[in-house]
Design an enzyme around this catalytic site. Structure first.
Site, PDB file in Angstrom:
ATOM      1  N   ASP A 153     -31.960 174.802  52.535  1.00 61.53           N
ATOM      2  CA  ASP A 153     -30.936 175.328  53.046  1.00 61.53           C
ATOM      3  C   ASP A 153     -30.991 176.807  53.706  1.00 61.53           C
ATOM      4  O   ASP A 153     -31.376 177.622  52.909  1.00 61.53           O
ATOM      5  CB  ASP A 153     -29.597 175.094  52.615  1.00 61.53           C
ATOM      6  CG  ASP A 153     -29.268 173.757  52.276  1.00 61.53           C
ATOM      7  OD1 ASP A 153     -29.624 172.846  53.029  1.00 61.53           O
ATOM      8  OD2 ASP A 153     -28.566 173.200  51.054  1.00 61.53           O
ATOM      9  N   ASP A 167     -28.176 168.581  57.871  1.00 58.44           N
ATOM     10  CA  ASP A 167     -26.755 168.603  57.483  1.00 58.44           C
ATOM     11  C   ASP A 167     -25.954 168.539  58.904  1.00 58.44           C
ATOM     12  O   ASP A 167     -24.953 167.849  58.932  1.00 58.44           O
ATOM     13  CB  ASP A 167     -26.429 169.677  56.512  1.00 58.44           C
ATOM     14  CG  ASP A 167     -27.243 169.735  55.197  1.00 58.44           C
ATOM     15  OD1 ASP A 167     -27.619 168.714  54.815  1.00 58.44           O
ATOM     16  OD2 ASP A 167     -27.247 170.771  54.573  1.00 58.44           O
TER      17      ASP A 167
END
Length: 194
Positions: A153, A167
């Site tokens: 991330d 995401d």
């Protein structure tokens, strides 16, 4: 999965409707004509997957282990982290469960694609598929091991969870599906008003 197939139908149920109509016993519900939107679904999925994969490779090579890069002051930064859990870092002990969920989502999307005639649904499912594949790739191939890998991330808004392009694709696909459902548009292209 049964609910999804009920909405879209199966090849056997479509054949039953056609044979009933030819007997004159019942008029089938109008089905949209035209080619399936599987190609559009696959193009969107591949683009979402490649953008996610490329961005993660770049982040790991250039940003991991370094200080965060501010993009918009303190509101948005690039900050590489490894997330073994779900959103907001929850469920770190359940990485294998998230891997299984991603695999099930991919299977369901491929099953739904058999009766897909709606371009907006193709785009939505393509975003979900590309995002699920992106995070599944991390879960399978990144450390600490197969099916237990931590997702990369790197998009870090202030006062929010750090996330990645996979995401984002999943969220955008989900929002589009909710919008299409409220509009009464089914994946097979039919429109209903309840």
């Amino acid at each position: 999965m049964a609910e999804a197939e009920r909405i879209i139908g199966t090849p056997d149920s479509a054949g039953a409707e056609e044979s009933a109509a030819s007997d004159g016993t019942a008029a089938p519900e109008e089905r949209p004509r035209g080619r399936r939107r599987i190609f559009a679904l696959l193009v969107v999925a591949v683009l979402a997957y490649l953008l996610d994969l490329g961005s993660k490779m770049l982040v790991v090579a250039k940003l991991e282990g370094r200080d965060a890069i501010p993009l918009i002051g303190d509101l948005l930064r690039l900050d590489a982290i490894r997330n073994p859990g779900a959103a907001f870092g929850m469920g770190e002990a359940f990485t294998i469960v998230f891997t299984g969920i991603a695999a099930v989502v991919i299977i369901v999307i491929f099953r739904l694609a058999r009766k897909l005639y709606s371009l907006p649904w193709a785009i939505a499912l393509g975003l979900l598929l590309g995002g699920a594949l992106g995070n599944l790739t991390d879960r399978i191939f990144r450390s600490p091991g197969v099916f237990e890998g931590a997702v990369v991330d790197f998009i870090a808004p202030a006062h929010f969870a750090v996330f990645n392009l996979a995401d984002s694709a999943i969220v955008c696909g989900g929002i589009l599906i909710v919008f299409l459902s409220f509009r009464g548009i089914d994946p097979d292209g039919t429109v209903h008003k309840d």
